[in-house]
Design a protein around this motif. Structure first.
Motif, mmCIF file in Angstrom:
data_model
loop_
_atom_site.group_PDB
_atom_site.id
_atom_site.type_symbol
_atom_site.label_atom_id
_atom_site.label_comp_id
_atom_site.label_asym_id
_atom_site.label_seq_id
_atom_site.Cartn_x
_atom_site.Cartn_y
_atom_site.Cartn_z
ATOM 1 N N ARG A 7 0.838 -1.207 0.000
ATOM 2 C CA ARG A 7 0.000 0.000 0.000
ATOM 3 C C ARG A 7 0.872 1.256 0.000
ATOM 4 N N ALA A 8 0.329 2.302 -0.557
ATOM 5 C CA ALA A 8 0.988 3.607 -0.486
ATOM 6 C C ALA A 8 0.005 4.592 0.124
ATOM 7 N N LEU A 9 0.517 5.470 0.960
ATOM 8 C CA LEU A 9 -0.322 6.494 1.574
ATOM 9 C C LEU A 9 0.267 7.853 1.214
ATOM 10 N N VAL A 10 -0.543 8.689 0.592
ATOM 11 C CA VAL A 10 -0.067 10.009 0.184
ATOM 12 C C VAL A 10 -0.580 11.040 1.174
ATOM 13 N N LEU A 11 0.347 11.807 1.730
ATOM 14 C CA LEU A 11 -0.027 12.875 2.656
ATOM 15 C C LEU A 11 -0.258 14.153 1.867
ATOM 16 N N ARG A 12 -1.343 14.814 2.145
ATOM 17 C CA ARG A 12 -1.596 16.096 1.490
ATOM 18 C C ARG A 12 -1.838 17.151 2.561
ATOM 19 N N GLY A 13 -1.677 18.385 2.148
ATOM 20 C CA GLY A 13 -1.895 19.494 3.074
ATOM 21 C C GLY A 13 -1.095 20.678 2.603
ATOM 22 N N PRO A 14 -1.550 21.874 2.923
ATOM 23 C CA PRO A 14 -0.844 23.075 2.482
ATOM 24 C C PRO A 14 0.532 23.201 3.146
ATOM 25 N N ASN A 15 1.372 24.082 2.626
ATOM 26 C CA ASN A 15 2.684 24.326 3.226
ATOM 27 C C ASN A 15 2.528 24.671 4.699
ATOM 28 N N GLY A 16 3.395 24.112 5.514
ATOM 29 C CA GLY A 16 3.362 24.434 6.934
ATOM 30 C C GLY A 16 2.314 23.672 7.709
ATOM 31 N N ALA A 17 1.625 22.709 7.054
ATOM 32 C CA ALA A 17 0.578 21.976 7.755
ATOM 33 C C ALA A 17 1.162 20.972 8.744
ATOM 34 N N GLY A 18 2.423 20.581 8.557
ATOM 35 C CA GLY A 18 3.048 19.634 9.485
ATOM 36 C C GLY A 18 3.379 18.295 8.861
ATOM 37 N N LYS A 19 3.404 18.233 7.514
ATOM 38 C CA LYS A 19 3.708 16.958 6.852
ATOM 39 C C LYS A 19 5.128 16.496 7.181
#
Lengths: 218, 204
Positions: B30-42
């Motif tokens: 499985r692959a999990l892609v993290l998304r979120g705006p800059n600075g979100a904490g990824k």
């Protein structure tokens, strides 16, 4: 671990690696001292052990901030921390690599440079032995200081201020061994204390460096 | 089988909480892609998962299965491409860098010092390092930065092969890699409520 040591040694001898920086500094200090204090041989031979020890110590200090800063800048330190190597081992290997590239050349060069300062004939063996015993402590203590300041940009000044007081016992006992040896006095007491300082630093500081690295990596 | 899991994970950066209560499980293939705006904490989340910093709450299971690739590639400019890879292979006690050289088309560059590579070539070398670690979970932070389209395809192919061999990947990226078996986790809802951590700092 061996791969890390070999890589550090290989990097040190390639262009820009800083091998010879400490040695060149040591050479310059020892060559300049007779020019500064004058050619009086009796005076020179009296201060020779101290000058050689101070020169070696400052030469060692000069290259400390390279120990972790370069690996930190290019991200290698993060990757090493996630590798299956214990952090204590990384700290110990880094100190060993620093000693081989900086401390050991100083130990080998010191007797040769002692001639320039008119070190008495009886003092060469003791100077060599005291540096051989003392420089590992300088590298290990320096590695601890480098680990403390690795997260700081341009942490060189703070590193020197932190490390210099910790270097004092090694300097006092090391220079005392060389001085007493040169004057033909008994050297047992400072020699044992110097060995004690070195062994204590070698045994404890890799653990302290590892703990500090874990914090500074956050 | 779960290769990597996080339960009710809270992470902070520089003493400021950034994410709260993140949970996920990542199984083989499985692959999990993290998304979120800059600075979100990824990045902070990925560093915590890789074991580089402790979580403020919650737990991560499987940190020792992680091969981490962050913003910096961890390359030594004075070592050649193959020396860089051989070093990491030795550190992770694996053998052979040939598969990694081929997967990212680095064979022609093998003897060039890493310092003379272009930004995209360096990135390819940094990603090739993942293959020599032999670890099942790839944790990747913006892996496609400075890669051209062809290299992105190479990278996607490498990830696909890795998943096919029972690996897993946790990727923070803004582009679509076109991977099968992909889940997406948007970290925006997990943003920690800003709270004054000033008095805690005074006791540190």
């Amino acid at each position: 671990m061996i791969a890390l040591l070999l890589r550090d040694l290989r990097l040190a001898v390639r262009a820009g690696g800083g091998f010879g920086l400490g040695l060149a500094f040591f050479l310059i200090v020892v060559v300049l001292v007779p020019l500064g204090v004058g050619p009086e041989t009796a005076l020179l031979s009296r201060i020779a052990p101290g000058i050689l020890w101070i020169g070696a110590l400052l030469a060692c200090l000069l290259s400390l901030d390279r120990i972790f800063a370069l690996d930190r800048e290019d991200g290698t330190l993060d990757l090493l921390a996630t590798a299956p190597l214990p952090m204590e081992g990384i700290a110990a290997v880094k100190a060993l690599a620093h000693w081989i590239t900086t401390g050991l050349p100083l130990v080998l060069a010191a007797p040769v440079l002692g001639v320039l300062l008119n070190l008495p004939a009886g003092g060469f063996a003791w100077l060599f032995l005291s540096l051989l015993l003392g420089t590992p402590a300088l590298s290990v203590i320096g590695t601890f200081g480098a680990a403390l300041t690795v997260g700081l940009k341009r942490g060189g000044l703070l590193l020197s201020l932190l490390v210099l007081p910790l270097y004092v016992p090694t300097l006092i006992f090391g220079a005392e061994v060389a001085r007493r040896g040169a004057e033909g006095l008994a050297v047992e007491a400072p020699l044992l204390l110097l060995a004690g300082v070195s062994l204590g630093a070698l045994a404890l500081l890799p653990f302290a460096s590892a703990a500090v690295l874990r914090v500074t990596l956050r | 089988m779960s290769l990597l899991s996080a339960s009710a994970l809270s992470v902070s950066r520089g003493g400021v909480p950034v994410l709260d209560g993140v949970s996920f499980t990542l199984g083989a293939g499985r692959a999990l892609v993290l998304r979120g705006p800059n600075g979100a904490g990824k990045t902070t989340l990925l560093r915590t998962v890789a074991g580089l910093q402790p979580p403020t709450a919650g737990a991560v299971d499987g940190t020792d299965r992680v091969a981490y690739a962050g913003h910096a590639d961890g390359l030594k400019a004075m070592l050649s491409v193959s020396e860089n890879l051989t070093f990491w292979a030795a550190v992770f006690a694996t053998r052979g860098i040939d598969a990694a050289l081929d997967a990212f088309e680095l064979r022609e560059l093998a003897d060039r010092p890493a310092g003379t590579l272009s930004a995209g070539q360096k990135r390819r070398l940094g990603l090739a390092r993942l293959l020599v670690t032999g670890r099942p979970v790839w944790v990747l932070d913006e892996p496609t930065v400075s890669l051209d389209t062809a290299s992105v395809a190479l990278f996607a192919e490498a990830v696909r092969r890795h998943l096919g061999q029972g690996g897993a990947a946790l990727v923070a990226t803004h582009i679509d890699l076109g991977l099968p078996e992909t889940d997406t986790l948007d970290v925006t809802p997990f943003r920690a409520a800003p709270r004054a951590a000033v008095q805690d700092e005074a006791f540190l």
